[in-house]
Design a protein around this motif. Structure first.
Motif, short mmCIF file in Angstrom:
data_model
loop_
_atom_site.label_atom_id
_atom_site.label_comp_id
_atom_site.label_asym_id
_atom_site.label_seq_id
_atom_site.Cartn_x
_atom_site.Cartn_y
_atom_site.Cartn_z
N VAL A 43 -44.09 67.09 95.32
CA VAL A 43 -45.54 67.07 95.50
C VAL A 43 -45.86 67.27 96.98
O VAL A 43 -44.97 67.24 97.83
N LYS A 44 -47.13 67.47 97.30
CA LYS A 44 -47.59 67.59 98.68
C LYS A 44 -48.47 66.39 99.01
O LYS A 44 -49.48 66.15 98.35
N VAL A 45 -48.09 65.64 100.03
CA VAL A 45 -48.84 64.47 100.47
C VAL A 45 -49.79 64.88 101.57
O VAL A 45 -49.39 65.54 102.53
N ILE A 46 -51.09 64.51 101.44
CA ILE A 46 -52.05 64.85 102.49
C ILE A 46 -52.42 63.64 103.34
O ILE A 46 -52.84 63.80 104.48
N ALA A 47 -52.27 62.41 102.82
CA ALA A 47 -52.61 61.22 103.60
C ALA A 47 -51.80 60.04 103.11
O ALA A 47 -51.42 59.96 101.94
N MET A 48 -51.51 59.13 104.05
CA MET A 48 -50.82 57.90 103.72
C MET A 48 -51.46 56.76 104.49
O MET A 48 -51.68 56.87 105.70
N ASN A 49 -51.78 55.68 103.81
CA ASN A 49 -52.29 54.48 104.44
C ASN A 49 -51.36 53.33 104.07
O ASN A 49 -50.72 53.35 103.01
N SER A 50 -51.28 52.34 104.94
CA SER A 50 -50.40 51.22 104.65
C SER A 50 -50.98 49.93 105.20
O SER A 50 -51.78 49.94 106.13
N HIS A 51 -50.57 48.82 104.61
CA HIS A 51 -50.88 47.51 105.14
C HIS A 51 -49.78 46.55 104.74
O HIS A 51 -49.09 46.76 103.74
N ARG A 52 -49.58 45.52 105.57
CA ARG A 52 -48.55 44.53 105.29
C ARG A 52 -49.10 43.48 104.34
O ARG A 52 -50.21 43.00 104.51
N LEU A 53 -48.28 43.12 103.38
CA LEU A 53 -48.65 42.07 102.46
C LEU A 53 -48.31 40.71 103.08
O LEU A 53 -47.33 40.61 103.83
N PRO A 54 -49.08 39.67 102.80
CA PRO A 54 -48.76 38.36 103.38
C PRO A 54 -47.48 37.80 102.78
O PRO A 54 -47.16 38.04 101.61
N ARG A 55 -46.73 37.07 103.62
CA ARG A 55 -45.49 36.47 103.15
C ARG A 55 -45.81 35.23 102.32
O ARG A 55 -46.78 34.53 102.57
N LYS A 56 -44.97 34.97 101.35
CA LYS A 56 -45.14 33.78 100.52
C LYS A 56 -44.07 32.76 100.91
O LYS A 56 -42.94 33.12 101.23
N GLY A 57 -44.43 31.50 100.88
CA GLY A 57 -43.48 30.44 101.21
C GLY A 57 -42.61 30.10 100.01
O GLY A 57 -43.06 30.09 98.87
N ARG A 58 -41.35 29.84 100.28
CA ARG A 58 -40.40 29.43 99.24
C ARG A 58 -39.67 28.19 99.72
O ARG A 58 -39.14 28.16 100.83
N ARG A 59 -39.66 27.18 98.89
CA ARG A 59 -38.97 25.95 99.26
C ARG A 59 -37.59 25.94 98.60
O ARG A 59 -37.46 26.16 97.41
N MET A 60 -36.56 25.67 99.43
CA MET A 60 -35.19 25.53 98.94
C MET A 60 -34.71 24.14 99.35
O MET A 60 -34.14 23.98 100.43
N GLY A 61 -35.02 23.14 98.54
CA GLY A 61 -34.72 21.77 98.89
C GLY A 61 -35.65 21.33 100.01
O GLY A 61 -36.85 21.56 99.97
N PRO A 62 -35.10 20.73 101.07
CA PRO A 62 -35.96 20.29 102.16
C PRO A 62 -36.34 21.41 103.14
O PRO A 62 -37.16 21.22 104.02
N ILE A 63 -35.75 22.57 102.98
CA ILE A 63 -35.97 23.68 103.91
C ILE A 63 -37.05 24.60 103.36
O ILE A 63 -37.01 25.01 102.20
N MET A 64 -38.02 24.94 104.21
CA MET A 64 -39.07 25.87 103.82
C MET A 64 -38.71 27.26 104.32
O MET A 64 -38.45 27.45 105.50
N GLY A 65 -38.67 28.22 103.41
CA GLY A 65 -38.36 29.60 103.79
C GLY A 65 -39.50 30.52 103.44
O GLY A 65 -40.56 30.08 102.97
N HIS A 66 -39.32 31.79 103.66
CA HIS A 66 -40.35 32.78 103.37
C HIS A 66 -39.71 33.98 102.68
O HIS A 66 -38.52 34.26 102.84
N THR A 67 -40.52 34.71 101.93
CA THR A 67 -40.05 35.95 101.32
C THR A 67 -40.04 37.04 102.37
O THR A 67 -40.56 36.88 103.47
#
Length: 77
Positions: free
Chosen positions: A29-53
């Motif tokens: 195909v032929k692409v004429i335009a591209m737009n982007s944005h970052r999605l917010p990170r979600k928090g993930r808890r693994m026991g007492p440690i808080m991580g992120h996606t």
């Protein structure tokens, strides 16, 4: 799909030119335009440690009139 636009989530390390090149090569195909944005990170808890996606970017790809991308997923029966 009414405006000939498609959305996709990609890794944040990918550049716009890389994504444009691969979309044009893979779907013919032929692409004429591209737009982007970052999605917010979600928090993930693994026991007492808080991580992120991982960070993802959502790409909005606009194709030239007359081109389309076929659906990739098939319905399960």
């Amino acid at each position: 799909m009414g405006k000939n636009q498609y959305t996709s989530n990609v890794e944040s390390g990918s550049t716009r030119t890389e994504i444009k090149h691969w979309v044009e090569l893979f779907f013919s195909v032929k692409v004429i335009a591209m737009n982007s944005h970052r999605l917010p990170r979600k928090g993930r808890r693994m026991g007492p440690i808080m991580g992120h996606t991982m960070y993802y970017r959502r790409m909005i790809i606009t194709l030239q009139p007359g081109y389309s991308i076929p659906p990739l997923r098939k319905k399960r029966t």
